[in-house]
Design a protein around this motif. Structure first.
Motif, PDB file in Angstrom:
ATOM      1  N   TYR A  84     -20.370  -5.056 -14.711  1.00 58.43           N
ATOM      2  CA  TYR A  84     -19.674  -5.125 -16.009  1.00 58.43           C
ATOM      3  C   TYR A  84     -18.845  -6.397 -16.204  1.00 58.43           C
ATOM      4  CZ  TYR A  84     -20.645  -0.174 -15.299  1.00 58.43           C
ATOM      5  OH  TYR A  84     -21.252   1.013 -14.998  1.00 58.43           O
ATOM      6  N   MET A  85     -19.143  -7.467 -15.472  1.00 53.87           N
ATOM      7  CA  MET A  85     -18.299  -8.660 -15.548  1.00 53.87           C
ATOM      8  C   MET A  85     -18.241  -9.255 -16.956  1.00 53.87           C
ATOM      9  SD  MET A  85     -16.693  -9.021 -12.816  1.00 53.87           S
ATOM     10  CE  MET A  85     -16.015 -10.649 -13.087  1.00 53.87           C
ATOM     11  N   GLU A  86     -19.357  -9.237 -17.681  1.00 56.31           N
ATOM     12  CA  GLU A  86     -19.338  -9.795 -19.035  1.00 56.31           C
ATOM     13  C   GLU A  86     -18.443  -8.960 -19.947  1.00 56.31           C
ATOM     14  OE1 GLU A  86     -22.635 -10.783 -22.415  1.00 56.31           O
ATOM     15  OE2 GLU A  86     -23.173 -11.221 -20.338  1.00 56.31           O
ATOM     16  N   MET A  87     -18.563  -7.650 -19.842  1.00 55.38           N
ATOM     17  CA  MET A  87     -17.738  -6.746 -20.643  1.00 55.38           C
ATOM     18  C   MET A  87     -16.248  -6.909 -20.296  1.00 55.38           C
ATOM     19  SD  MET A  87     -18.242  -2.599 -20.934  1.00 55.38           S
ATOM     20  CE  MET A  87     -20.011  -2.798 -20.881  1.00 55.38           C
ATOM     21  N   TYR A 100      -1.723  -4.842 -14.274  1.00 53.80           N
ATOM     22  CA  TYR A 100      -2.362  -4.536 -12.986  1.00 53.80           C
ATOM     23  C   TYR A 100      -1.417  -3.675 -12.171  1.00 53.80           C
ATOM     24  CZ  TYR A 100      -0.129  -8.894 -11.140  1.00 53.80           C
ATOM     25  OH  TYR A 100       0.734  -9.899 -10.774  1.00 53.80           O
ATOM     26  N   ILE A 101      -2.038  -2.666 -11.536  1.00 50.65           N
ATOM     27  CA  ILE A 101      -1.252  -1.585 -10.938  1.00 50.65           C
ATOM     28  C   ILE A 101      -1.709  -1.318  -9.509  1.00 50.65           C
ATOM     29  CG2 ILE A 101      -0.635   0.852 -11.127  1.00 50.65           C
ATOM     30  CD1 ILE A 101      -1.348   0.641 -14.139  1.00 50.65           C
ATOM     31  N   GLY A 102      -0.739  -1.237  -8.616  1.00 44.53           N
ATOM     32  CA  GLY A 102      -1.000  -0.778  -7.254  1.00 44.53           C
ATOM     33  C   GLY A 102      -2.037  -1.580  -6.517  1.00 44.53           C
ATOM     34  N   THR A 103      -1.913  -2.881  -6.550  1.00 52.98           N
ATOM     35  CA  THR A 103      -2.911  -3.717  -5.889  1.00 52.98           C
ATOM     36  C   THR A 103      -2.248  -4.868  -5.145  1.00 52.98           C
ATOM     37  OG1 THR A 103      -4.828  -5.145  -6.238  1.00 52.98           O
ATOM     38  CG2 THR A 103      -3.235  -5.037  -8.034  1.00 52.98           C
ATOM     39  N   SER A 104      -2.870  -5.275  -4.062  1.00 51.36           N
ATOM     40  CA  SER A 104      -2.393  -6.457  -3.349  1.00 51.36           C
ATOM     41  C   SER A 104      -2.777  -7.720  -4.111  1.00 51.36           C
ATOM     42  CB  SER A 104      -2.994  -6.504  -1.941  1.00 51.36           C
ATOM     43  OG  SER A 104      -4.408  -6.511  -2.030  1.00 51.36           O
ATOM     44  N   SER A 105      -3.717  -7.574  -5.049  1.00 53.16           N
ATOM     45  CA  SER A 105      -4.141  -8.673  -5.906  1.00 53.16           C
ATOM     46  C   SER A 105      -4.645  -9.867  -5.096  1.00 53.16           C
ATOM     47  CB  SER A 105      -3.002  -9.089  -6.847  1.00 53.16           C
ATOM     48  OG  SER A 105      -3.490  -9.910  -7.875  1.00 53.16           O
ATOM     49  N   VAL A 106      -5.448  -9.579  -4.102  1.00 57.07           N
ATOM     50  CA  VAL A 106      -6.015 -10.671  -3.302  1.00 57.07           C
ATOM     51  C   VAL A 106      -7.545 -10.660  -3.296  1.00 57.07           C
ATOM     52  CG1 VAL A 106      -3.997 -10.921  -1.811  1.00 57.07           C
ATOM     53  CG2 VAL A 106      -5.831  -9.363  -1.135  1.00 57.07           C
ATOM     54  N   VAL A 107      -8.172  -9.608  -3.833  1.00 56.81           N
ATOM     55  CA  VAL A 107      -9.635  -9.525  -3.810  1.00 56.81           C
ATOM     56  C   VAL A 107     -10.188 -10.069  -5.126  1.00 56.81           C
ATOM     57  CG1 VAL A 107     -11.626  -7.978  -3.633  1.00 56.81           C
ATOM     58  CG2 VAL A 107      -9.569  -7.527  -2.274  1.00 56.81           C
ATOM     59  N   TYR A 108     -10.937 -11.140  -5.023  1.00 58.60           N
ATOM     60  CA  TYR A 108     -11.544 -11.743  -6.212  1.00 58.60           C
ATOM     61  C   TYR A 108     -12.922 -11.145  -6.451  1.00 58.60           C
ATOM     62  CZ  TYR A 108      -7.798 -15.059  -6.669  1.00 58.60           C
ATOM     63  OH  TYR A 108      -6.559 -15.621  -6.887  1.00 58.60           O
ATOM     64  N   PRO A 109     -13.358 -11.064  -7.688  1.00 57.17           N
ATOM     65  CA  PRO A 109     -12.792 -11.699  -8.873  1.00 57.17           C
ATOM     66  C   PRO A 109     -11.635 -10.943  -9.528  1.00 57.17           C
ATOM     67  CG  PRO A 109     -14.820 -10.592  -9.478  1.00 57.17           C
ATOM     68  CD  PRO A 109     -14.673 -10.442  -7.983  1.00 57.17           C
ATOM     69  N   ALA A 110     -11.396  -9.688  -9.154  1.00 58.31           N
ATOM     70  CA  ALA A 110     -10.368  -8.914  -9.859  1.00 58.31           C
ATOM     71  C   ALA A 110      -8.989  -9.579  -9.777  1.00 58.31           C
ATOM     72  CB  ALA A 110     -10.302  -7.487  -9.303  1.00 58.31           C
ATOM     73  N   ALA A 111      -8.691 -10.216  -8.669  1.00 61.94           N
ATOM     74  CA  ALA A 111      -7.381 -10.850  -8.515  1.00 61.94           C
ATOM     75  C   ALA A 111      -7.161 -11.965  -9.537  1.00 61.94           C
ATOM     76  CB  ALA A 111      -7.229 -11.395  -7.099  1.00 61.94           C
ATOM     77  N   GLY A 112      -8.217 -12.505 -10.093  1.00 57.33           N
ATOM     78  CA  GLY A 112      -8.090 -13.570 -11.080  1.00 57.33           C
ATOM     79  C   GLY A 112      -8.041 -13.070 -12.515  1.00 57.33           C
TER      80      GLY A 112
END
Ligand SMILES: [Zn+2]
Length: 158
Positions: A84-87, A100-112
């Motif tokens: 679902y990256m385009e969406m 953004y909730i409850g995340t270390s925010s280090v796993v890409y692409p989601a961290a970006g």
């Protein structure tokens, strides 16, 4: 992510998760995208858009109900592109607020995602137990347990 334009905020809400379980759905969440797949589904080997709910044990005899091809778990494996990256990118471009909730925010692409949304004008909010690494694109940080701070944020959001 939401935008309170002409439709209600709930119609414009989109929940993007890296979780592969169905806990969001069981909790009543709507408009959920499982970017790393869904444990409850299988996917067709020939047509990635052929996905279906599946209970039981997947074997070599398990076939796609739409075309008869072999199947695979609806899980994004190491080095595969998330779903679902385009969406998701469209939603990031259009959202007024990205949370953004409850995340270390280090796993890409989601961290970006927060940086991408910020570039397109979104307010960026972080709800987290631990203070994440400094990110100049995060406008608001609320520290606490998700079970306590998320309901409070949702009440203010309505
Ligand atoms: Zn198929």
């Amino acid at each position: 992510m939401h935008s309170p334009n002409s439709r209600s905020a709930c119609d414009r809400f989109l929940l993007v998760t890296q979780n592969v379980d169905d806990l969001h759905e069981r909790a009543g969440s709507k408009r959920v995208l499982h970017m790393h797949g869904d444990l409850m589904k299988l996917r067709c080997m020939n047509h990635p858009d052929h996905e279906f709910m599946f209970k039981g044990e997947e074997t070599l005899e398990t076939k796609c109900p739409f075309c008869g091809a072999g199947t695979r778990p609806d899980i994004v494996f190491f080095e595969e592109v998330p779903l679902y990256m385009e969406m998701i990118q469209d939603a990031l471009r259009e959202c007024d607020e990205f949370v953004y909730i409850g995340t270390s925010s280090v796993v890409y692409p989601a961290a970006g995602f927060k940086n991408f949304a910020k570039r397109f004008g979104a307010k960026v909010t972080c709800l987290n137990l631990e203070i994440p690494a400094h990110d100049p694109d995060t406008d608001v940080f609320v520290q606490g347990k998700a079970t306590e701070i998320v309901p409070k944020w949702c009440e203010e959001f309505k």
